[in-house]
Motif scaffolding. Structure first.
Motif, PDB file in Angstrom:
ATOM      1  N   UNK A  99       0.866  -1.174   0.000  1.00 42.22           N
ATOM      2  CA  UNK A  99       0.000   0.000   0.000  1.00 42.22           C
ATOM      3  C   UNK A  99       0.910   1.234   0.000  1.00 42.22           C
ATOM      4  N   UNK A 100       0.818   2.042  -1.047  1.00 41.34           N
ATOM      5  CA  UNK A 100       1.740   3.171  -1.231  1.00 41.34           C
ATOM      6  C   UNK A 100       1.014   4.479  -0.942  1.00 41.34           C
ATOM      7  N   UNK A 101       1.634   5.324  -0.114  1.00 40.47           N
ATOM      8  CA  UNK A 101       1.043   6.619   0.214  1.00 40.47           C
ATOM      9  C   UNK A 101       2.103   7.711   0.152  1.00 40.47           C
ATOM     10  N   UNK A 102       1.625   8.934   0.095  1.00 37.26           N
ATOM     11  CA  UNK A 102       2.514  10.091   0.114  1.00 37.26           C
ATOM     12  C   UNK A 102       1.735  11.314   0.575  1.00 37.26           C
ATOM     13  N   UNK A 103       2.474  12.335   0.977  1.00 40.78           N
ATOM     14  CA  UNK A 103       1.884  13.643   1.245  1.00 40.78           C
ATOM     15  C   UNK A 103       2.202  14.546   0.064  1.00 40.78           C
ATOM     16  N   UNK A 104       1.190  15.242  -0.427  1.00 38.53           N
ATOM     17  CA  UNK A 104       1.348  16.023  -1.646  1.00 38.53           C
ATOM     18  C   UNK A 104       1.355  17.518  -1.363  1.00 38.53           C
ATOM     19  N   UNK A 105       2.131  18.240  -2.142  1.00 38.91           N
ATOM     20  CA  UNK A 105       2.041  19.693  -2.166  1.00 38.91           C
ATOM     21  C   UNK A 105       0.903  20.087  -3.102  1.00 38.91           C
ATOM     22  N   UNK A 106       0.520  21.345  -3.056  1.00 36.72           N
ATOM     23  CA  UNK A 106      -0.533  21.822  -3.961  1.00 36.72           C
ATOM     24  C   UNK A 106      -0.129  21.639  -5.417  1.00 36.72           C
ATOM     25  N   UNK A 107       1.137  21.923  -5.710  1.00 45.20           N
ATOM     26  CA  UNK A 107       1.590  21.814  -7.100  1.00 45.20           C
ATOM     27  C   UNK A 107       1.751  20.368  -7.538  1.00 45.20           C
ATOM     28  N   UNK A 108       2.098  19.484  -6.604  1.00 43.68           N
ATOM     29  CA  UNK A 108       2.334  18.090  -6.967  1.00 43.68           C
ATOM     30  C   UNK A 108       1.087  17.236  -7.012  1.00 43.68           C
ATOM     31  N   UNK A 109       0.021  17.667  -6.335  1.00 40.05           N
ATOM     32  CA  UNK A 109      -1.176  16.825  -6.228  1.00 40.05           C
ATOM     33  C   UNK A 109      -1.768  16.424  -7.580  1.00 40.05           C
ATOM     34  N   UNK A 110      -1.911  17.324  -8.549  1.00 38.45           N
ATOM     35  CA  UNK A 110      -2.480  16.890  -9.833  1.00 38.45           C
ATOM     36  C   UNK A 110      -1.684  15.756 -10.489  1.00 38.45           C
ATOM     37  N   UNK A 111      -0.356  15.807 -10.386  1.00 36.57           N
ATOM     38  CA  UNK A 111       0.458  14.729 -10.949  1.00 36.57           C
ATOM     39  C   UNK A 111       0.128  13.407 -10.281  1.00 36.57           C
ATOM     40  N   UNK A 112       0.112  13.388  -8.950  1.00 32.99           N
ATOM     41  CA  UNK A 112      -0.123  12.135  -8.244  1.00 32.99           C
ATOM     42  C   UNK A 112      -1.528  11.598  -8.512  1.00 32.99           C
ATOM     43  N   UNK A 113      -2.510  12.482  -8.563  1.00 31.28           N
ATOM     44  CA  UNK A 113      -3.872  12.024  -8.839  1.00 31.28           C
ATOM     45  C   UNK A 113      -3.974  11.454 -10.253  1.00 31.28           C
ATOM     46  N   UNK A 114      -3.222  12.003 -11.193  1.00 32.10           N
ATOM     47  CA  UNK A 114      -3.228  11.462 -12.554  1.00 32.10           C
ATOM     48  C   UNK A 114      -2.583  10.086 -12.615  1.00 32.10           C
ATOM     49  N   UNK A 115      -1.790   9.741 -11.588  1.00 27.43           N
ATOM     50  CA  UNK A 115      -1.140   8.432 -11.523  1.00 27.43           C
ATOM     51  C   UNK A 115      -1.938   7.430 -10.703  1.00 27.43           C
ATOM     52  N   UNK A 116      -3.126   7.838 -10.227  1.00 31.92           N
ATOM     53  CA  UNK A 116      -3.983   6.908  -9.510  1.00 31.92           C
ATOM     54  C   UNK A 116      -3.992   7.054  -8.006  1.00 31.92           C
ATOM     55  N   UNK A 117      -3.338   8.078  -7.482  1.00 32.29           N
ATOM     56  CA  UNK A 117      -3.381   8.328  -6.042  1.00 32.29           C
ATOM     57  C   UNK A 117      -4.702   9.015  -5.683  1.00 32.29           C
ATOM     58  N   UNK A 118      -5.255   8.630  -4.528  1.00 32.31           N
ATOM     59  CA  UNK A 118      -6.554   9.117  -4.088  1.00 32.31           C
ATOM     60  C   UNK A 118      -6.415   9.753  -2.709  1.00 32.31           C
TER      61      UNK A 118
END
Length: 258
Positions: free
Chosen positions: A95-114
């Motif tokens: 199970x992979x998780x991360x904390x996102x910055x405002x600028x990075x969040x769109x990238x991670x969500x496009x990769x399947x992070x929720x």
């Protein structure tokens, strides 16, 4: 650009890359990430340090990704996506998780992070309110396993002596420019406050704590104690999977990286 696993000799370049992004250098944190996990990097084609980094720390069935950084002069070339994908691949079926910055969040969500909650960093000089404080102790491994659902002993053993209360603990760790109070694991908000007080009373300089969004009372209290909020850090989990452990015990992470 080739992605490679960095060695201890590369860690000064990691700090240099962080500084180029207006992040703190934090050499002790980079060392800790290297010691308990893997740090990946891309060498800058111009020979000046690193073009990108990402760290992966795995404990049992869970893995965190952090320190995803791209040098300003190499932005918009897909490096952030590529090195994040590399870390995800290295995590396997965890199970992979991360904390996102405002600028990075769109990238991670496009990769399947929720999105799955998150925290907010607060830093400054702690104004003591005279309440009860935790004392140094031991015996925290099983409680941490309950809170996080995995054995994180390799991390906790490197954080020094914990401060403990009945049903709770926290560490105070100097990461180079501030002492981080975390993880804060407790059975109640009052216990979490006692843990934060106990650590803060032993620290001559500034402290930082990242209370979870689920505890607005604790967030208000640390602000009353003089700690200044930074940018919120939403937590994202790949595929929307469920993190193990008892979330009610997790008042603040060690850092957003682990």
């Amino acid at each position: 650009m080739e992605i490679r696993t960095l060695t201890a000799a590369d860690l000064p370049a990691c700090s240099g890359l962080a500084e180029s992004r207006s992040w703190p250098r934090e050499p002790p944190k980079w060392r800790l990430l290297h010691d308990v996990g893997q740090v990946f990097g891309v060498d800058a084609p111009d020979g000046d340090g690193l073009a990108a980094t990402a760290a992966l720390v795995a404990f049992g069935s869970v893995a965190s990704i952090s320190m995803v950084l791209v040098a300003p002069r190499y932005e918009r070339r897909g490096l952030g996506r590529a090195i994040t994908a590399h870390a995800v691949s290295a995590a396997g079926d965890r199970v992979v998780w991360l904390h996102a910055s405002t600028s990075g969040r769109p990238l991670y969500e496009s990769m399947g992070f929720v999105a799955d909650g998150g925290c907010q960093g607060h830093a400054g000089t702690f104004a003591d309110d005279g309440g009860p404080g935790a004392e140094p102790g031991s015996g925290v491994f099983e409680l941490d396993r309950r809170a996080h659902g995995v054995d994180r002993r390799p991390l906790l053993e490197r954080l020094g002596t914990p401060f403990v209360v009945d049903g709770g603990f926290a560490f105070g760790t100097d990461i180079g420019h501030v002492t981080v109070i975390g993880p804060v694991v407790a059975h109640s908000e009052d216990a979490a406050k006692a843990l934060i007080r106990g650590v803060a009373r032993t620290v001559p300089g500034e402290v930082r704590v990242d209370p979870d969004f689920r505890f607005p009372g604790l967030i208000a209290w640390v602000r009353e104690r003089g700690l200044v909020p930074g940018a919120p850090a939403p937590r994202l989990v790949l595929g929307g999977r469920t993190l193990p452990g008892d979330a009610s015990l997790r008042f603040a992470p060690f850092t957003r990286a682990m």
